[in-house]
Design a protein around this motif. Structure first.
Motif, mmCIF file in Angstrom:
data_model
loop_
_atom_site.group_PDB
_atom_site.id
_atom_site.type_symbol
_atom_site.label_atom_id
_atom_site.label_comp_id
_atom_site.label_asym_id
_atom_site.label_seq_id
_atom_site.Cartn_x
_atom_site.Cartn_y
_atom_site.Cartn_z
ATOM 1 N N ARG A 154 -24.058 -87.522 -62.813
ATOM 2 C CA ARG A 154 -23.370 -86.466 -62.059
ATOM 3 C C ARG A 154 -22.442 -85.647 -62.940
ATOM 4 N N PHE A 155 -21.813 -86.289 -63.911
ATOM 5 C CA PHE A 155 -20.850 -85.626 -64.785
ATOM 6 C C PHE A 155 -21.455 -85.467 -66.181
ATOM 7 N N THR A 156 -21.086 -84.368 -66.844
ATOM 8 C CA THR A 156 -21.544 -84.123 -68.213
ATOM 9 C C THR A 156 -20.372 -83.691 -69.077
ATOM 10 N N ILE A 157 -20.180 -84.386 -70.178
ATOM 11 C CA ILE A 157 -19.138 -84.020 -71.129
ATOM 12 C C ILE A 157 -19.779 -83.231 -72.259
ATOM 13 N N SER A 158 -19.070 -82.208 -72.713
ATOM 14 C CA SER A 158 -19.549 -81.408 -73.828
ATOM 15 C C SER A 158 -18.346 -80.831 -74.556
ATOM 16 N N ARG A 159 -18.595 -80.265 -75.729
ATOM 17 C CA ARG A 159 -17.492 -79.664 -76.476
ATOM 18 C C ARG A 159 -17.970 -78.441 -77.228
ATOM 19 N N ASP A 160 -17.034 -77.531 -77.432
ATOM 20 C CA ASP A 160 -17.268 -76.330 -78.236
ATOM 21 C C ASP A 160 -16.260 -76.360 -79.367
ATOM 22 N N ASN A 161 -16.694 -76.801 -80.524
ATOM 23 C CA ASN A 161 -15.763 -76.958 -81.646
ATOM 24 C C ASN A 161 -15.254 -75.637 -82.190
ATOM 25 N N ALA A 162 -15.981 -74.572 -81.943
ATOM 26 C CA ALA A 162 -15.509 -73.258 -82.382
ATOM 27 C C ALA A 162 -14.311 -72.790 -81.557
ATOM 28 N N LYS A 163 -14.227 -73.281 -80.318
ATOM 29 C CA LYS A 163 -13.142 -72.876 -79.422
ATOM 30 C C LYS A 163 -12.129 -73.992 -79.183
ATOM 31 N N ASN A 164 -12.350 -75.148 -79.793
ATOM 32 C CA ASN A 164 -11.450 -76.303 -79.611
ATOM 33 C C ASN A 164 -11.349 -76.710 -78.141
ATOM 34 N N ILE A 165 -12.469 -76.746 -77.457
ATOM 35 C CA ILE A 165 -12.484 -77.064 -76.029
ATOM 36 C C ILE A 165 -13.465 -78.206 -75.768
ATOM 37 N N VAL A 166 -13.061 -79.102 -74.910
ATOM 38 C CA VAL A 166 -13.974 -80.115 -74.372
ATOM 39 C C VAL A 166 -14.078 -79.875 -72.873
ATOM 40 N N TYR A 167 -15.294 -80.015 -72.355
ATOM 41 C CA TYR A 167 -15.559 -79.733 -70.953
ATOM 42 C C TYR A 167 -15.984 -81.001 -70.218
ATOM 43 N N LEU A 168 -15.781 -80.975 -68.903
ATOM 44 C CA LEU A 168 -16.374 -81.985 -68.039
ATOM 45 C C LEU A 168 -16.987 -81.245 -66.857
ATOM 46 N N GLN A 169 -18.303 -81.163 -66.851
ATOM 47 C CA GLN A 169 -19.022 -80.568 -65.736
ATOM 48 C C GLN A 169 -19.249 -81.645 -64.688
ATOM 49 N N MET A 170 -18.791 -81.374 -63.475
ATOM 50 C CA MET A 170 -18.876 -82.361 -62.405
ATOM 51 C C MET A 170 -19.716 -81.800 -61.270
ATOM 52 N N ASN A 171 -20.807 -82.460 -60.979
ATOM 53 C CA ASN A 171 -21.707 -82.050 -59.909
ATOM 54 C C ASN A 171 -21.788 -83.136 -58.842
ATOM 55 N N GLY A 172 -22.227 -82.743 -57.668
ATOM 56 C CA GLY A 172 -22.371 -83.719 -56.594
ATOM 57 C C GLY A 172 -21.079 -84.441 -56.266
ATOM 58 N N LEU A 173 -19.999 -83.703 -56.192
ATOM 59 C CA LEU A 173 -18.690 -84.327 -56.010
ATOM 60 C C LEU A 173 -18.571 -84.993 -54.648
ATOM 61 N N LYS A 174 -17.833 -86.097 -54.642
ATOM 62 C CA LYS A 174 -17.626 -86.906 -53.443
ATOM 63 C C LYS A 174 -16.133 -87.045 -53.186
ATOM 64 N N PRO A 175 -15.727 -87.336 -51.969
ATOM 65 C CA PRO A 175 -14.287 -87.521 -51.704
ATOM 66 C C PRO A 175 -13.655 -88.576 -52.613
ATOM 67 N N GLU A 176 -14.391 -89.587 -52.990
ATOM 68 C CA GLU A 176 -13.844 -90.624 -53.859
ATOM 69 C C GLU A 176 -13.642 -90.159 -55.302
ATOM 70 N N ASP A 177 -14.090 -88.949 -55.617
ATOM 71 C CA ASP A 177 -13.806 -88.365 -56.934
ATOM 72 C C ASP A 177 -12.434 -87.700 -56.976
ATOM 73 N N THR A 178 -11.755 -87.638 -55.850
ATOM 74 C CA THR A 178 -10.425 -87.039 -55.804
ATOM 75 C C THR A 178 -9.469 -87.818 -56.690
ATOM 76 N N ALA A 179 -8.829 -87.115 -57.624
ATOM 77 C CA ALA A 179 -7.938 -87.760 -58.590
ATOM 78 C C ALA A 179 -7.326 -86.698 -59.492
#
Length: 125
Positions: A67-92
């Motif tokens: 459901r979740f995908t981590i990725s990074r863009d080293n040129a921009k100094n950014i790390v991402y977390l793409q979250m799909n299919g979110l559920k109420p228990e993902d609240t945090a």
């Protein structure tokens, strides 16, 4: 000293998606394995995912695998977390973290030296 700032949190309905971003400053971004954690009220902090310095190796907790995908863009100094299919228990509060250790070490120890302040994700039912 590495400074991490997350963004992208918010309110989303069940089944929706969000992409979290974490911008790093003050260090050499490619020196660090990066990770994402979350903490819900009354619960312990939970490791979610990690990525190595180049972005070629990733690791996920079973609770978010597929459901979740981590990725990074080293040129921009950014790390991402793409979250799909979110559920109420993902609240945090979701936080990014960085460490000079290898991805093998950080996924085994779950120890990261640098932390962001977190961003709230709320999933409504």
């Amino acid at each position: 000293q590495v400074h991490l700032v997350e963004s992208g949190g918010g309110l989303v309905q069940t089944g929706g998606s969000l992409r979290l971003s974490c911008v790093a400053s003050g260090g050499t971004f490619t020196n660090y394995a990066m990770g994402w954690f979350r903490q819900a009220p009354g619960k312990e902090r939970e490791f979610l995912a990690a990525i190595n310095w180049s972005g070629t190796d990733t690791f996920y907790a079973d609770s978010v695998k597929g459901r979740f995908t981590i990725s990074r863009d080293n040129a921009k100094n950014i790390v991402y977390l793409q979250m799909n299919g979110l559920k109420p228990e993902d609240t945090a509060v979701y936080s990014c973290a960085g460490d000079e250790g290898t991805i093998e070490v950080v996924t085994r120890t779950r120890h990261f030296y640098y932390w962001g302040q977190g961003t709230q994700v709320t999933v409504s039912s």
